[in-house]
Design an enzyme around this catalytic site. Structure first.
Site, mmCIF file in Angstrom:
data_model
loop_
_atom_site.group_PDB
_atom_site.id
_atom_site.type_symbol
_atom_site.label_atom_id
_atom_site.label_comp_id
_atom_site.label_asym_id
_atom_site.label_seq_id
_atom_site.Cartn_x
_atom_site.Cartn_y
_atom_site.Cartn_z
ATOM 1 N N ARG A 157 0.829 -1.345 0.089
ATOM 2 C CA ARG A 157 0.066 -0.077 0.012
ATOM 3 C C ARG A 157 0.838 1.353 -0.167
ATOM 4 O O ARG A 157 1.953 1.171 0.471
ATOM 5 C CB ARG A 157 -0.816 -0.026 1.195
ATOM 6 C CG ARG A 157 -1.771 -1.099 1.619
ATOM 7 C CD ARG A 157 -2.684 -1.212 2.739
ATOM 8 N NE ARG A 157 -3.507 -2.169 2.933
ATOM 9 C CZ ARG A 157 -3.469 -3.109 3.633
ATOM 10 N NH1 ARG A 157 -2.148 -3.632 4.048
ATOM 11 N NH2 ARG A 157 -4.201 -4.368 3.471
ATOM 12 N N LYS A 187 -2.236 -2.900 7.761
ATOM 13 C CA LYS A 187 -3.307 -2.405 8.533
ATOM 14 C C LYS A 187 -3.541 -3.316 9.865
ATOM 15 O O LYS A 187 -3.115 -4.271 10.048
ATOM 16 C CB LYS A 187 -4.448 -2.684 7.830
ATOM 17 C CG LYS A 187 -4.677 -1.703 6.655
ATOM 18 C CD LYS A 187 -6.112 -2.000 5.932
ATOM 19 C CE LYS A 187 -6.072 -0.898 4.889
ATOM 20 N NZ LYS A 187 -7.603 -0.955 4.056
ATOM 21 N N HIS A 215 -2.739 2.525 -6.121
ATOM 22 C CA HIS A 215 -3.404 1.429 -5.626
ATOM 23 C C HIS A 215 -3.794 0.343 -6.508
ATOM 24 O O HIS A 215 -3.522 -0.840 -6.167
ATOM 25 C CB HIS A 215 -4.736 1.995 -4.699
ATOM 26 C CG HIS A 215 -5.125 0.943 -3.796
ATOM 27 N ND1 HIS A 215 -4.215 0.323 -2.527
ATOM 28 C CD2 HIS A 215 -5.950 -0.109 -3.622
ATOM 29 C CE1 HIS A 215 -4.757 -0.782 -1.965
ATOM 30 N NE2 HIS A 215 -5.833 -0.921 -2.501
ATOM 31 N N ARG A 257 -0.942 -2.105 -6.746
ATOM 32 C CA ARG A 257 -1.112 -3.303 -5.715
ATOM 33 C C ARG A 257 -1.999 -4.171 -6.287
ATOM 34 O O ARG A 257 -1.834 -5.321 -6.366
ATOM 35 C CB ARG A 257 -1.631 -2.887 -4.484
ATOM 36 C CG ARG A 257 -2.071 -3.768 -3.469
ATOM 37 C CD ARG A 257 -2.243 -3.093 -2.076
ATOM 38 N NE ARG A 257 -2.952 -3.918 -1.347
ATOM 39 C CZ ARG A 257 -2.382 -4.571 -0.104
ATOM 40 N NH1 ARG A 257 -1.179 -4.797 -0.082
ATOM 41 N NH2 ARG A 257 -3.204 -5.210 0.460
ATOM 42 N N HIS A 306 -3.758 -9.444 3.578
ATOM 43 C CA HIS A 306 -5.288 -9.544 3.758
ATOM 44 C C HIS A 306 -5.381 -10.542 5.039
ATOM 45 O O HIS A 306 -4.803 -11.654 5.220
ATOM 46 C CB HIS A 306 -5.925 -10.256 2.635
ATOM 47 C CG HIS A 306 -6.044 -9.292 1.638
ATOM 48 N ND1 HIS A 306 -5.957 -9.502 0.076
ATOM 49 C CD2 HIS A 306 -5.824 -8.005 1.401
ATOM 50 C CE1 HIS A 306 -6.122 -8.498 -0.599
ATOM 51 N NE2 HIS A 306 -6.200 -7.446 0.124
ATOM 52 N N TYR A 313 -9.792 -11.430 -6.719
ATOM 53 C CA TYR A 313 -8.681 -11.339 -8.018
ATOM 54 C C TYR A 313 -9.014 -12.392 -8.541
ATOM 55 O O TYR A 313 -8.753 -12.473 -9.932
ATOM 56 C CB TYR A 313 -7.273 -11.467 -7.401
ATOM 57 C CG TYR A 313 -6.860 -9.957 -6.387
ATOM 58 C CD1 TYR A 313 -6.901 -8.940 -7.284
ATOM 59 C CD2 TYR A 313 -6.815 -9.876 -5.359
ATOM 60 C CE1 TYR A 313 -6.668 -7.631 -6.614
ATOM 61 C CE2 TYR A 313 -6.682 -8.859 -4.465
ATOM 62 C CZ TYR A 313 -6.500 -7.525 -5.241
ATOM 63 O OH TYR A 313 -6.243 -6.362 -4.845
#
Length: 317
Positions: free
Chosen positions: A170, A195, A263, A266, A289, A298
Site C-alpha cells: 500500500r 493495517k 493503489h 497493488r 489480507h 482477484y
C-alpha cells in the site's frame, strides 16, 4: 488519548464518557490506526448529533437503550439525503454498531436497534488492474525522462511505484519505510507493518531493489537510519499526494484510464501473480489480507479478463 475522544459531543456526560472509552479501546486494544479511529469516531459523532435533533435534546445512555428500528432508519435516511452512497452509509452503521457492542460489553447497555437494521446492499466492484505492459512503463524512470524534474525526484517516484507493483505494498506502507529498512544489497525481504499493525514478510525482486538503490544514490538529503526513506523536495517525509500526482501525469501521458492509480499497482501485483499461476493463499500473505475471501476477488478479475478475451476473439462471440 485519541484525538477523537477529546471532542465535546452534544450528548449527556455518560455518553461522552463512554465515547471516550470506546475510542481509547479502538486504539489501544483493537490497535486500529489513528485514521481508522478518527473515521469511526466521526461516523458516531454524526449519529449522536443526529439524535440530539431527533430526540429533542442531548442523548443519554438510557436514550440509546430505548432506540427503535424506526430511529435508526431515520438516521440512515438523513445520511442518504446528505448525499452519502451505500458504502459510506454501511460504514456509518458499522461504526455505530461497534459503539453499541462496546457499551454492551462494558455493562452500560446497548443500542440493540442498530443490529436489527439490515445494512444497505453494495454493488460489488472488481479491482481494476493495469495491463502488465502498462505497469512496467509506470515503474520505469525512463518513462518520465523528458520531464523537467530533478533526476533524484524521478528516481524517487519510480522507486515508490516499483514497491507498489513489485511488492504489492500500500502507498502508506511504502512511505513509512525508514532508511534502515530500505531493501537494498543483501536484503532480499521487507518486513512491512500493515493495517491493524499486522506485520508480514515480503520478498523483493532485483528490479525493485535496483530502483531503490538508484534513488538513494541520487537523493540529496542525508538519510539517517531511523528516518523516512522517501523525502519531499524540501527534505521532509514524502506526501502520498505527490506520488498520486506523478501517477496522474503518467496516466495522461500513457493514455491510461482514471482507474490507473497508485493503489491499482497493488491490484496489478496480485492479478498478475495469479495469472502466472500464483497460489491464492500465498498472495493473501503477500498482500497482508486478514481473510482469504478478500483475496479471492482477484480470481474474479482474472475470470472476467478471460471472458472478455474470449468474447473479443472467438469467431462466434
Amino acid at each position: 488519548m485519541p484525538e477523537a475522544a477529546s471532542i465535546a459531543l452534544p450528548v449527556k456526560a455518560d455518553v461522552q464518557s463512554a465515547f471516550s472509552a470506546w475510542t481509547t479501546h479502538l486504539a489501544a486494544e483493537r490497535r486500529l490506526s489513528p485514521k481508522s479511529v478518527e473515521a469511526y469516531g466521526r461516523d458516531v459523532r454524526f449519529f449522536l448529533t443526529f439524535l440530539q435533533t431527533h430526540l429533542g435534546g442531548p442523548a443519554s445512555l438510557d436514550d440509546l437503550k430505548s432506540l427503535g428500528p424506526r430511529d435508526v432508519r431515520a438516521f440512515l435516511a438523513r445520511r442518504r439525503s446528505e448525499g452519502l452512497q451505500s458504502r459510506s452509509i454501511m460504514r456509518a452503521l458499522a461504526a455505530a454498531r461497534s459503539f453499541s457492542r462496546f457499551l454492551e460489553r462494558s455493562g452500560k447497555g446497548s443500542a440493540s436497534a442498530l443490529t436489527a437494521i439490515r445494512a444497505p446492499k453494495i454493488a460489488r466492484s472488481l479491482p481494476k488492474p493495469l495491463a502488465a505492459s502498462s505497469a512496467r512503463k509506470i515503474v520505469d524512470a525512463e518513462t518520465r525522462a523528458g520531464e523537467e524534474r530533478e533526476p533524484w525526484v524521478l528516481a524517487r517516484d519510480a522507486a515508490v511505484l516499483a514497491l507498489l507493483y513489485g511488492c504489492g505494498l500500500r502507498i502508506a506502507e511504502a512511505l513509512s519505510l525508514t532508511r534502515a529498512e530500505a531493501p537494498i544489497g543483501a536484503t532480499a525481504r521487507l518486513t512491512v507493518t500493515g493495517k491493524g499493525n499486522k506485520m508480514r514478510g515480503v520478498p523483493v525482486i532485483p528490479a525493485v531493489a535496483k530502483a531503490v538503490e538508484v534513488y538513494i544514490a541520487l537523493c540529496p538529503w542525508t538519510l539517517m537510519a531511523d528516518e523516512p526513506l522517501f523525502r519531499g523536495t524540501k527534505g521532509g517525509p514524502l506526501s502520498p499526494r505527490i506520488v498520486q500526482r506523478a501517477m496522474q501525469e503518467m496516466r495522461g501521458a500513457l493514455g491510461l484510464p482514471e482507474s490507473a492509480t497508485p493503489h491499482a499497482l497493488r491490484h496489478s501485483f496480485a492479478t498478475h501473480l495469479l495469472a502466472r499461476g500464483g497460489d491464492l493463499r500465498s498472495i493473501q500473505e503477500l498482500l497482508g489480507h486478514a481473510s482469504l475471501s478478500t483475496t479471492q476477488i482477484y480470481t474474479e478479475v482474472d475470470s472476467a479478463r478471460l471472458i472478455a478475451v474470449h468474447a473479443a476473439a472467438h469467431p462466434r462471440a
